[in-house]
Design a protein around this motif. Structure first.
Motif, PDB file in Angstrom:
ATOM      1  N   GLN A  32       0.823  -1.202   0.000  1.00  0.00           N
ATOM      2  CA  GLN A  32       0.000   0.000   0.000  1.00  0.00           C
ATOM      3  C   GLN A  32       0.863   1.262   0.000  1.00  0.00           C
ATOM      4  O   GLN A  32       0.602   2.210  -0.751  1.00  0.00           O
ATOM      5  N   THR A  33       1.904   1.277   0.812  1.00  0.00           N
ATOM      6  CA  THR A  33       2.797   2.443   0.883  1.00  0.00           C
ATOM      7  C   THR A  33       3.426   2.728  -0.476  1.00  0.00           C
ATOM      8  O   THR A  33       3.471   3.878  -0.937  1.00  0.00           O
ATOM      9  N   LYS A  36       0.666   3.917  -3.093  1.00  0.00           N
ATOM     10  CA  LYS A  36       0.240   5.304  -2.879  1.00  0.00           C
ATOM     11  C   LYS A  36       1.309   6.295  -3.336  1.00  0.00           C
ATOM     12  O   LYS A  36       0.997   7.357  -3.895  1.00  0.00           O
ATOM     13  N   SER A  37       2.576   5.961  -3.109  1.00  0.00           N
ATOM     14  CA  SER A  37       3.642   6.865  -3.523  1.00  0.00           C
ATOM     15  C   SER A  37       3.742   6.974  -5.037  1.00  0.00           C
ATOM     16  O   SER A  37       4.277   7.948  -5.565  1.00  0.00           O
ATOM     17  N   SER A  41      -4.738   4.967  -5.913  1.00  0.00           N
ATOM     18  CA  SER A  41      -5.678   4.940  -4.792  1.00  0.00           C
ATOM     19  C   SER A  41      -5.743   3.499  -4.300  1.00  0.00           C
ATOM     20  O   SER A  41      -5.684   2.559  -5.094  1.00  0.00           O
ATOM     21  N   VAL A  42      -5.855   3.312  -2.989  1.00  0.00           N
ATOM     22  CA  VAL A  42      -5.740   1.974  -2.411  1.00  0.00           C
ATOM     23  C   VAL A  42      -6.896   1.713  -1.460  1.00  0.00           C
ATOM     24  O   VAL A  42      -7.250   2.558  -0.640  1.00  0.00           O
ATOM     25  N   GLU A  43      -7.467   0.514  -1.572  1.00  0.00           N
ATOM     26  CA  GLU A  43      -8.478   0.037  -0.622  1.00  0.00           C
ATOM     27  C   GLU A  43      -8.074  -1.351  -0.157  1.00  0.00           C
ATOM     28  O   GLU A  43      -7.458  -2.128  -0.907  1.00  0.00           O
ATOM     29  N   ALA A  60      -5.755  -1.614  -5.723  1.00  0.00           N
ATOM     30  CA  ALA A  60      -5.200  -0.290  -6.008  1.00  0.00           C
ATOM     31  C   ALA A  60      -5.425   0.031  -7.481  1.00  0.00           C
ATOM     32  O   ALA A  60      -5.345  -0.851  -8.335  1.00  0.00           O
TER      33      ALA A  60
END
Length: 395
Positions: A32-33, A36-37, A41-43, A60
């Motif tokens: 996730q990190t 996002k970078s 978008s992440v769920e 994502a």
């Protein structure tokens, strides 16, 4: 400082999360990190079911337009076995002699690391003309109930659609670039319970030994081949995996026995026609031998993990093949061999193929991956992204 363009560093970070199914232990947080970078978008939906552990998953997405390419994979790993038998701690991510060691190195944390590194390199050079998504589960090595199958439905219910998916499983038998999996045989399992009558072996007339009918049923299952294969698939195969009476003695005729079997079937069959064939074979045995024995049987089908499929999508297959050849010089075999993967769920939503690392050490003590292979797979994925998004066809 870690760079997202370095697949070795990413793979090490993932290996250091001891994510044995169903435990997440920070591995999805790491993905996730990074996602996002990169602008995704992440769920992280959690799915539940009775008698199975709750599983956290990750979805994502970056981009709002088509074409939409997904990368699917799993962060969970199988148990390490006897940790003392490892030459390197299984969750350390040690490097020696140009190899990265650790549980999940090839199956399939290495593949996930390569794809993320490829996306980082691609986005640094090229504006994204389409959409990318990550479908990552932590339940592929386990029951598979609360993982990809539910993640796909969850995303589809939210309006997500995909044009193609790559599953990053370790598909290559010997060298990177050997093989793309473009389909899989289906899998169907059953249990036959043969009911007799328990008794003393000295008085067989008072009992009904279920094993004699069991033997004949097994012969009916195996003696005649299901088919001779097809243009894209090897022959269908039925294997008897267990025969059991639960009887440890030599002086008791057992009350019942069970037969367990699995069929890996090709595109000569579907679930319904294959079930009918097996039921017909068993019924003939009972007709022929029913009068000679008071034993009876019951067939119960198990939930099928997936049907047979073949991907013929030109945009996906030819562009990936071209990327592999550009990087490795090898022309990959388009194969349907092997067992099942989460591609069996994805094929119901979009065309799907599997391509990842060399799988020789997966699930083994001292699982490891070549540092060179990690770099080359990253280059292949990056080249494929270039080819896929530059192609405006709808094939």
């Amino acid at each position: 400082m870690m760079t997202l363009k370095d697949p070795v560093a990413l793979a090490q970070a993932l290996i250091r999360c001891p994510s044995v199914t169903p435990h997440e232990n920070g591995v999805l947080t790491q993905v996730q990190t990074w996602a996002k970078s990169l602008g995704f978008s992440v769920e992280r939906p959690i799915f539940t079911d009775k008698n199975t552990p709750d599983i956290e998953n990750l979805y994502a997405r970056i981009g709002k337009n088509g074409p939409h390419l997904a990368f699917a994979g799993h962060t969970d790993v199988v148990p390490v076995g006897d940790e003392k038998a490892w030459n390197f701690p299984p969750f350390e991510g040690a490097i020696k002699d140009d190899k990265l060691y650790g549980r999940g190195a090839v199956d399939m944390k290495g593949g996930i690391a390569c794809f993320i590194a490829a996306v980082a390199r691609y986005l640094e050079k090229t504006p994204l003309e389409g959409s990318l998504s990550l479908l990552i589960t932590n339940d592929e090595e386990g029951p598979g109930i609360n993982g990809t199958i539910k993640l796909l439905k969850w995303a589809a219910d939210k309006g997500e659609t995909w044009d193609a998916t790559i599953v990053g499983e370790p598909t290559n038998p010997n060298h990177l670039g050997d093989m793309i999996k473009v389909g899989r045989r289906g899998s169907l399992s059953g249990v036959i319970t043969v009911q007799g009558k328990q008794g003393h072996v000295a008085y067989p007339e008072r009992a009904a030994n279920p094993l004699y009918l069991t033997i004949k049923l097994c012969e009916a299952l195996k003696n005649t081949p299901l088919d001779e294969g097809s243009s894209h698939f090897q022959p269908s195969n039925l294997e008897i995996t267990a025969i059991d009476t639960g009887n440890p003695t030599t002086n008791v005729i057992p009350a019942q026995s069970t037969i367990r079997f699995n069929i890996r079937y090709n595109d000569n069959w579907n679930i319904d026609t294959l079930k009918q064939e097996i039921e017909n074979r068993l019924a003939k045995v009972k007709l022929q031998h029913g009068n000679a024995s008071s034993a009876s049987y019951q067939l119960d089908w198990m939930v099928s993990p997936g049907g047979v499929f073949l991907t013929k999508n030109e945009r996906l297959v030819s562009r990936l093949s071209a990327a592999i050849e550009a990087v490795t010089g090898r022309t990959p075999e388009l194969s349907t061999s092997g067992g099942t993967s989460d591609a069996r769920f994805i094929k119901d939503y979009c065309p799907v193929v599997e391509f990842g690392l060399v799988g020789q050490t997966m699930h083994m003590i001292d699982e490891c991956v070549s540092i060179k292979d990690l770099e080359q797979l990253t280059e292949i994925y990056e080249k494929f992204l270039e080819f896929f998004f530059a192609d405006n066809s709808n094939e």
